[in-house]
Scaffold this active site. Structure first.
Site, PDB file in Angstrom:
ATOM      1  N   HIS A 116       3.410   1.802   2.031  1.00 15.48           N
ATOM      2  CA  HIS A 116       3.959   2.189   3.334  1.00 15.48           C
ATOM      3  C   HIS A 116       5.482   2.081   3.348  1.00 15.48           C
ATOM      4  O   HIS A 116       6.078   1.279   2.631  1.00 15.48           O
ATOM      5  CB  HIS A 116       3.314   1.410   4.491  1.00 15.48           C
ATOM      6  CG  HIS A 116       3.695  -0.030   4.620  1.00 15.48           C
ATOM      7  ND1 HIS A 116       2.881  -0.964   5.220  1.00 15.48           N
ATOM      8  CD2 HIS A 116       4.807  -0.729   4.249  1.00 15.48           C
ATOM      9  CE1 HIS A 116       3.475  -2.139   5.219  1.00 15.48           C
ATOM     10  NE2 HIS A 116       4.644  -2.028   4.629  1.00 15.48           N
ATOM     11  N   ASN A 129       0.836  -1.214   0.000  1.00 19.13           N
ATOM     12  CA  ASN A 129       0.000   0.000   0.000  1.00 19.13           C
ATOM     13  C   ASN A 129       0.866   1.257   0.000  1.00 19.13           C
ATOM     14  O   ASN A 129       0.390   2.345   0.292  1.00 19.13           O
ATOM     15  CB  ASN A 129      -0.920   0.002   1.225  1.00 19.13           C
ATOM     16  CG  ASN A 129      -0.137  -0.089   2.532  1.00 19.13           C
ATOM     17  OD1 ASN A 129       1.095  -0.162   2.516  1.00 19.13           O
ATOM     18  ND2 ASN A 129      -0.831  -0.081   3.648  1.00 19.13           N
TER      19      ASN A 129
HETATM   20  C1  F6R Z   1       9.734  -4.009   7.452  1.00 14.73           C
HETATM   21  C2  F6R Z   1       8.962  -2.856   7.007  1.00 14.73           C
HETATM   22  C3  F6R Z   1       7.993  -2.892   5.881  1.00 14.73           C
HETATM   23  C4  F6R Z   1       8.485  -3.667   4.667  1.00 14.73           C
HETATM   24  C5  F6R Z   1       7.458  -3.646   3.531  1.00 14.73           C
HETATM   25  C6  F6R Z   1       7.884  -4.503   2.365  1.00 14.73           C
HETATM   26  O1  F6R Z   1      10.561  -3.649   8.553  1.00 14.73           O
HETATM   27  O2  F6R Z   1       9.095  -1.837   7.587  1.00 14.73           O
HETATM   28  O3  F6R Z   1       7.683  -1.567   5.514  1.00 14.73           O
HETATM   29  O4  F6R Z   1       9.702  -3.110   4.228  1.00 14.73           O
HETATM   30  O5  F6R Z   1       6.226  -4.086   3.989  1.00 14.73           O
HETATM   31  O6  F6R Z   1       7.997  -5.831   2.774  1.00 14.73           O
HETATM   32  P1  F6R Z   1       8.590  -6.981   1.830  1.00 14.73           P
HETATM   33  O7  F6R Z   1      10.008  -6.594   1.579  1.00 14.73           O
HETATM   34  O8  F6R Z   1       8.477  -8.241   2.634  1.00 14.73           O
HETATM   35  O9  F6R Z   1       7.771  -6.979   0.599  1.00 14.73           O
END
Ligand code: F6R
Length: 243
Positions: free
Chosen positions: A138, A136
């Site tokens: 974030h 999303n």
């Molecule tokens: C993890 C974090 C999240 C991830 C994001 C992407 O500490 O802060 O913002 O970086 O959700 O996650 P992946 O890399 O698993 O797709």
């Protein structure tokens, strides 16, 4: 200004991210890194650990701050993001826990966030923030909509993040509903930011991050406004060539 670098695949992405992180560590051996967990940066962390193991990287003075943590977990809970950071980065790179800045979920949230911000300020701010992109948009757990100057705080997770985080822990019911996150303001103040993005499922949100005007609806789009040096490293699946 964001510089976007596109690699052929995840392996090349991980090697390029490791190179960028190693360059910072070589230039500033006592750098304070802001460190994401999640799946995407794991390849880069493995490459860095291999380099250190063969004596090609000195991490003895490196300092690390955690990016986010689920709220309400006891120390040692299997879902702790600090625990994930320990297994994937602190232990393989032999970084002393004493030197790390933690978002301590066992403390009352306001106390934990205040202690975190004070420790980051005392350490001189982040030299490099290593971030992943949520489905999303974030960054950390700065869920949309989020202001560019949002502080370090307790946030409820959006349904989208709960679904996405379920793949780490087995089931949606295993995902805590709230988290502490480093705020947008602090992470955007990092002197360098490295966003790593992989896979076709990130294609649309990465395009909104890079190609649309910054807005609260896509937290990562605030990177366009960051004063430091921002590099987005994406593999070809996440950032196809424009026709
Ligand atoms: C993890 C974090 C999240 C991830 C994001 C992407 O500490 O802060 O913002 O970086 O959700 O996650 P992946 O890399 O698993 O797709």
């Amino acid at each position: 200004m964001i510089r976007t670098v596109v690699t052929a695949d995840y392996e090349a992405l991980s090697a390029a991210a490791a190179d960028a992180i190693a360059a910072t560590v070589e230039r500033t051996p006592d750098a304070l890194l802001l460190l994401a967990t999640g799946d995407t940066p794991m390849g880069a962390y493995r490459v860095l650990a291999e380099r250190r193991a063969r004596g090609a990287l000195d991490t003895s003075r490196l300092r690390v701050a955690q990016l986010d943590e689920y709220a309400g977990l006891a120390h040692g809970d299997r879902r702790s993001l600090y625990g994930w950071m320990e297994r994937s980065f602190l232990e393989p790179l032999s970084i002393a826990a004493a030197g790390t800045i933690r978002l301590d979920a066992s403390l009352p949230p306001a106390v934990a966030c205040q202690a975190y911000d004070a420790a980051v300020a005392a350490a001189g701010g982040f030299e490099l923030a290593i971030l992943g992109l949520g489905p999303n948009g974030h960054l950390g757990f700065n869920e949309p909509p989020v202001a560019r100057d949002a502080p370090t705080r307790l946030v409820p997770l959006t349904p989208e993040s709960i679904v996405s985080n379920a793949r780490y822990w087995g089931d949606e019911d295993d995902v805590p509903r709230e988290a502490l996150t480093c705020g947008m303001a602090s992470m955007l103040a990092a002197r360098q930011i490295l966003l790593v993005v992989s896979g076709p499922h990130k294609r649309e949100i990465l395009s909104r991050t890079l190609d649309e005007a910054p807005s609260a609806e896509v937290p990562a789009s605030w990177l366009q406004d960051a004063p430091g040096d921002v590099v987005v490293l994406a593999d070809r699946d996440a950032r196809p060539a424009t026709p």
